[in-house]
Design a protein around this motif. Sequence first.
Motif, PDB file in Angstrom:
ATOM      1  N   ILE A  55      81.934 -39.842 -72.242  1.00 14.22           N
ATOM      2  CA  ILE A  55      82.303 -38.449 -71.908  1.00 14.22           C
ATOM      3  C   ILE A  55      83.234 -37.889 -72.982  1.00 14.22           C
ATOM      4  O   ILE A  55      84.149 -38.572 -73.449  1.00 14.22           O
ATOM      5  CB  ILE A  55      82.919 -38.342 -70.486  1.00 14.22           C
ATOM      6  CG1 ILE A  55      83.048 -36.876 -70.084  1.00 14.22           C
ATOM      7  CG2 ILE A  55      84.214 -39.110 -70.338  1.00 14.22           C
ATOM      8  CD1 ILE A  55      83.185 -36.639 -68.599  1.00 14.22           C
ATOM      9  N   LYS A  56      82.961 -36.654 -73.369  1.00 14.17           N
ATOM     10  CA  LYS A  56      83.786 -35.996 -74.393  1.00 14.17           C
ATOM     11  C   LYS A  56      84.116 -34.583 -73.910  1.00 14.17           C
ATOM     12  O   LYS A  56      83.225 -33.864 -73.438  1.00 14.17           O
ATOM     13  CB  LYS A  56      83.034 -35.884 -75.731  1.00 14.17           C
ATOM     14  CG  LYS A  56      82.607 -37.218 -76.331  1.00 14.17           C
ATOM     15  CD  LYS A  56      83.720 -37.852 -77.183  1.00 14.17           C
ATOM     16  CE  LYS A  56      83.336 -39.203 -77.730  1.00 14.17           C
ATOM     17  NZ  LYS A  56      84.025 -40.345 -77.136  1.00 14.17           N
ATOM     18  N   VAL A  57      85.388 -34.221 -74.052  1.00 14.94           N
ATOM     19  CA  VAL A  57      85.812 -32.881 -73.664  1.00 14.94           C
ATOM     20  C   VAL A  57      85.805 -32.019 -74.924  1.00 14.94           C
ATOM     21  O   VAL A  57      86.668 -32.176 -75.786  1.00 14.94           O
ATOM     22  CB  VAL A  57      87.217 -32.899 -73.025  1.00 14.94           C
ATOM     23  CG1 VAL A  57      87.604 -31.511 -72.554  1.00 14.94           C
ATOM     24  CG2 VAL A  57      87.272 -33.899 -71.879  1.00 14.94           C
ATOM     25  N   ILE A  58      84.813 -31.142 -74.991  1.00 15.03           N
ATOM     26  CA  ILE A  58      84.643 -30.355 -76.214  1.00 15.03           C
ATOM     27  C   ILE A  58      84.492 -28.873 -75.876  1.00 15.03           C
ATOM     28  O   ILE A  58      84.590 -28.481 -74.714  1.00 15.03           O
ATOM     29  CB  ILE A  58      83.413 -30.842 -77.018  1.00 15.03           C
ATOM     30  CG1 ILE A  58      82.141 -30.737 -76.154  1.00 15.03           C
ATOM     31  CG2 ILE A  58      83.603 -32.279 -77.502  1.00 15.03           C
ATOM     32  CD1 ILE A  58      80.856 -30.940 -76.915  1.00 15.03           C
ATOM     33  N   SER A  59      84.228 -28.113 -76.877  1.00 11.61           N
ATOM     34  CA  SER A  59      83.941 -26.698 -76.683  1.00 11.61           C
ATOM     35  C   SER A  59      82.614 -26.429 -77.381  1.00 11.61           C
ATOM     36  O   SER A  59      82.370 -26.980 -78.452  1.00 11.61           O
ATOM     37  CB  SER A  59      85.070 -25.877 -77.309  1.00 11.61           C
ATOM     38  OG  SER A  59      84.879 -24.539 -77.016  1.00 11.61           O
ATOM     39  N   LYS A  60      81.763 -25.638 -76.743  1.00 12.50           N
ATOM     40  CA  LYS A  60      80.434 -25.418 -77.348  1.00 12.50           C
ATOM     41  C   LYS A  60      80.390 -24.139 -78.139  1.00 12.50           C
ATOM     42  O   LYS A  60      81.019 -23.159 -77.734  1.00 12.50           O
ATOM     43  CB  LYS A  60      79.387 -25.364 -76.251  1.00 12.50           C
ATOM     44  CG  LYS A  60      78.857 -26.751 -75.946  1.00 12.50           C
ATOM     45  CD  LYS A  60      77.602 -26.632 -75.133  1.00 12.50           C
ATOM     46  CE  LYS A  60      76.711 -27.858 -75.299  1.00 12.50           C
ATOM     47  NZ  LYS A  60      75.530 -27.741 -74.485  1.00 12.50           N
TER      48      LYS A  60
END
Length: 385
Positions: free
Chosen positions: A380-385
């Motif tokens: 799981i990765k917390v990113i911004s698209k």
Amino acid sequence: MQQYISSDFKLGIICGGQLGKMLALAAANWDITTNVLDASADCPAGKVSNLYTKGHHLDYDAVYNFGQTVDMITFEIEHVNMEALRALKKEGKQIFPDPELLAIIQDKGIQKEFYAKFDIPTSPFKLYESKESILKAVQADEIKFPFVQKLRTSGYDGKGVAVIKSTEHIDLLLDGASVVEDAVDIDKELSIIISRNKSGEIKCFPLVEMEFSESANLVELLLCPADASEDISKLSEEIANKIAIELDLVGILAVELFLNRKGEILVNECAPRTHNSGHHTIEGNITSQYEQQLRAVLDMPLGDTAIRTPSVMINLLGEDGYSGPVYYEGFNEILKISGVNPHIYGKAETRPNRKMGHITVVDDSLEKAITKARKIKETIKVISK
Ligand code: ADP
């Protein structure tokens, strides 16, 4: 006795981050009405509490006026406008923990003096007014390397802390009134959460162990139970009990501890509220730290803190290099693993290392839970698209 459930009673929660959200969720389970004070209308707790009040926790008017709208005040943060709390208390408002307890914790210098006064083991320390006075003391050989500088106020999540190993690190010194303490030769970082209700009933949660990430200074893995001897667990409980009683705690208190390489336990610091090191109690223990805070402040019988199942907690932190509207990559993937319990706080924007959620992994052995947790961290990765 006051009946809080399904009544007109309003519990005020100061600050509506993730801790406030999980407290409001626990209150909702029992139909206890909550009102959250937070500067941001889309704060995590505002989405689940019954009422929301806009205002900053350090602003006198915001805190004072909020106090007039609720029957009791509790906290998810210790840094609250003290004059407003004192004024409310004078008028008879119920505030738990007590403002004077918060005043001790708010200032790391006063906090350390409290430990010294009551013979609570902690790393030896001295207080300094500024960076200059620390530099002078270093030059005069009054302060020995390695040492740790902590700003007395305004630090959190490792910000406001400088570990000075040698003269090469002296540029890391921060400016401001500080505690300077001997660096501890840390074997393990441990935490114990204790609660006490108004009637004096007192209970500890079992000791947990924290693995820190070097770069972010945030908890990497939290393990419950801690890999610590009976003696260490017992001693940690005794220390937590002493602190809770000397502080006259009503509510919940997290006691962060160091186990040094000589096998001694030292208190690092305390937080008079629910804590990151207690998130796992929602799934891992019979009573969660959030329900326990409610029970303590509402003077109900405290819940059983025993471990239901071994558990590992990982923080979901914003990935480096991403800022903006959040996207949880790999979320569906991790749901295929059994015993995985994600908690998404509901913060709209991610930033590097921002705490966006946590995941508690439960299994019948701690080893199995650790293996799963490491896999989840990669997935799981917390990113911004
Ligand atoms: P914060 O209140 O910002 O969380 P802490 O006082 O908990 O700050 O310190 C953050 C981290 O710095 C600790 O978890 C520990 O790893 C390290 N640290 C703090 N004090 C000491 C010390 N006396 N010796 C060695 N490391 C320390």
